[in-house]
Scaffold this motif. Structure first.
Motif, PDB file in Angstrom:
ATOM      1  N   GLN A  43       0.829  -1.207   0.000  1.00  0.00           N
ATOM      2  CA  GLN A  43       0.000   0.000   0.000  1.00  0.00           C
ATOM      3  C   GLN A  43       0.863   1.257   0.000  1.00  0.00           C
ATOM      4  OE1 GLN A  43      -2.520  -0.513   3.414  1.00  0.00           O
ATOM      5  NE2 GLN A  43      -3.847  -2.028   2.413  1.00  0.00           N
ATOM      6  N   GLN A  44       1.957   1.216   0.758  1.00  0.00           N
ATOM      7  CA  GLN A  44       2.865   2.362   0.812  1.00  0.00           C
ATOM      8  C   GLN A  44       3.530   2.586  -0.544  1.00  0.00           C
ATOM      9  OE1 GLN A  44       3.270   4.609   3.259  1.00  0.00           O
ATOM     10  NE2 GLN A  44       1.624   3.547   4.341  1.00  0.00           N
ATOM     11  N   ARG A  45       3.915   1.513  -1.206  1.00  0.00           N
ATOM     12  CA  ARG A  45       4.535   1.644  -2.529  1.00  0.00           C
ATOM     13  C   ARG A  45       3.554   2.262  -3.528  1.00  0.00           C
ATOM     14  NH1 ARG A  45       9.356  -1.155  -2.749  1.00  0.00           N
ATOM     15  NH2 ARG A  45       9.616  -2.998  -1.413  1.00  0.00           N
ATOM     16  N   ILE A  46       2.309   1.773  -3.505  1.00  0.00           N
ATOM     17  CA  ILE A  46       1.291   2.274  -4.429  1.00  0.00           C
ATOM     18  C   ILE A  46       0.991   3.745  -4.149  1.00  0.00           C
ATOM     19  CG2 ILE A  46      -1.129   2.060  -5.135  1.00  0.00           C
ATOM     20  CD1 ILE A  46      -0.862  -0.971  -4.553  1.00  0.00           C
ATOM     21  N   ARG A  47       0.883   4.083  -2.880  1.00  0.00           N
ATOM     22  CA  ARG A  47       0.606   5.473  -2.523  1.00  0.00           C
ATOM     23  C   ARG A  47       1.757   6.386  -2.926  1.00  0.00           C
ATOM     24  NH1 ARG A  47      -1.265   7.678   3.479  1.00  0.00           N
ATOM     25  NH2 ARG A  47      -1.446   9.886   2.884  1.00  0.00           N
ATOM     26  N   PHE A  48       2.989   5.900  -2.726  1.00  0.00           N
ATOM     27  CA  PHE A  48       4.164   6.681  -3.116  1.00  0.00           C
ATOM     28  C   PHE A  48       4.166   6.938  -4.620  1.00  0.00           C
ATOM     29  CE2 PHE A  48       8.636   6.790  -4.562  1.00  0.00           C
ATOM     30  CZ  PHE A  48       9.053   7.909  -3.878  1.00  0.00           C
ATOM     31  N   PHE A  49       3.848   5.888  -5.392  1.00  0.00           N
ATOM     32  CA  PHE A  49       3.815   6.032  -6.846  1.00  0.00           C
ATOM     33  C   PHE A  49       2.734   7.016  -7.283  1.00  0.00           C
ATOM     34  CE2 PHE A  49       2.126   4.362 -10.995  1.00  0.00           C
ATOM     35  CZ  PHE A  49       3.191   4.803 -11.778  1.00  0.00           C
ATOM     36  N   ARG A  50       1.532   6.891  -6.716  1.00  0.00           N
ATOM     37  CA  ARG A  50       0.423   7.752  -7.125  1.00  0.00           C
ATOM     38  C   ARG A  50       0.647   9.214  -6.725  1.00  0.00           C
ATOM     39  NH1 ARG A  50      -1.376   4.447 -10.816  1.00  0.00           N
ATOM     40  NH2 ARG A  50      -2.502   2.630 -10.059  1.00  0.00           N
TER      41      ARG A  50
END
Length: 266
Positions: A55-62
């Motif tokens: 979730q942290q990776r996805i949020r960082f990317f977005r």
């Protein structure tokens, strides 16, 4: 969440045409170097990631890479409301976008759109087989050799209702506007009519550096009016009357940045 459920979700995020594929395609627009690859790897979901880390990776990317919170607010009408008011032939749209490497930090890349209608089809007559034929044409003409043009303040007009064309092209100059309009007309198998084409040349200057303005006590750059930029083919879809909010993709993109023809629901 049960461990098995998370394992299946993580596998879907990693494999196929899903989240990791989107990340890889996004970074393919950049020059590959050590820093870029390191940033890309921070965004990719790994096979041993927990749900929280993913979730942290996805949020960082977005939020930090794509800057989704900075995307422009679109002032318009929901498709379902438009469909209730107006019945139309299927509309093919090729979206072109400014290269990410040419956009300043904190800014969002500008885009352009080229559209035409399939006048020999209706929502009832259109099939996935026919959409795949359209997808193949769009891929061949606009993505196999990535189509691009120079965008600016001049407007090239080419309006031919019988051909499903109402082109309004914002280009660098009259020559570029005619080149793009002629290419589109011929690319979709129509006959170019030079007497239809016309150009509007606004007097307003679009080369003035954007001034600083104060909004709610914060200094910001004023919006740039029709800047001179290059845009490249980015994606393509087809809008079908009566399909509600469903959107059908015509050209997809692989993790390595290569495009491919496909007719599927987004």
């Amino acid at each position: 969440m049960p461990a098995r459920d998370w394992a299946l979700i993580r596998k879907a995020l990693i494999n196929g045409d899903s989240y990791n594929s989107e990340v890889s395609a996004y970074f393919s627009d950049f020059n590959t170097d050590t820093d870029t690859n390191a940033l890309k790897n921070l965004c990719l979901v790994q096979s041993n990631d927990s749900a929280l880390i993913a979730q942290q990776r996805i949020r960082f990317f977005r939020e930090e890479i794509q800057k989704t919170h900075l995307k422009p607010i679109i002032v318009g009408q929901p498709k379902i409301d438009l469909d209730a008011d107006v019945k139309y032939h299927p509309e093919v749209t090729v979206v072109l976008k400014q290269s990410l490497t040419s956009v300043s930090r904190g800014k969002y890349p500008k885009d352009a759109r080229i559209s035409w209608r399939l006048m020999n089809e209706t929502s009832e007559s259109l099939t996935f087989t026919k959409m795949n034929d359209v997808a193949a044409l769009v891929y061949q003409q606009f993505f196999q050799n990535r189509f691009s043009f120079k965008k600016g303040k001049f407007i090239g007009w080419y309006i031919s209702p019988l051909d499903g064309l109402h082109l309004q092209l914002y280009c660098l100059d009259a020559t570029e506007a005619k080149r793009v309009a002629k290419y589109v007309v011929q690319a979709i198998g129509k006959t170019w009519n030079d007497s239809i084409f016309k150009v509007t040349n606004p007097n307003r200057d679009n080369t003035i550096e954007s001034p600083q303005i104060s909004i709610l006590g914060k200094q910001k750059d004023a919006p740039i009016w029709r800047p001179n930029i290059n845009v490249n083919s980015y994606k393509a879809n087809i809008n079908v009357w009566g399909a509600g909010n469903e959107d059908f993709e015509l050209v997809g993109r692989l993790a390595n940045g290569q495009f491919f023809a496909i007719a599927r629901k987004n």
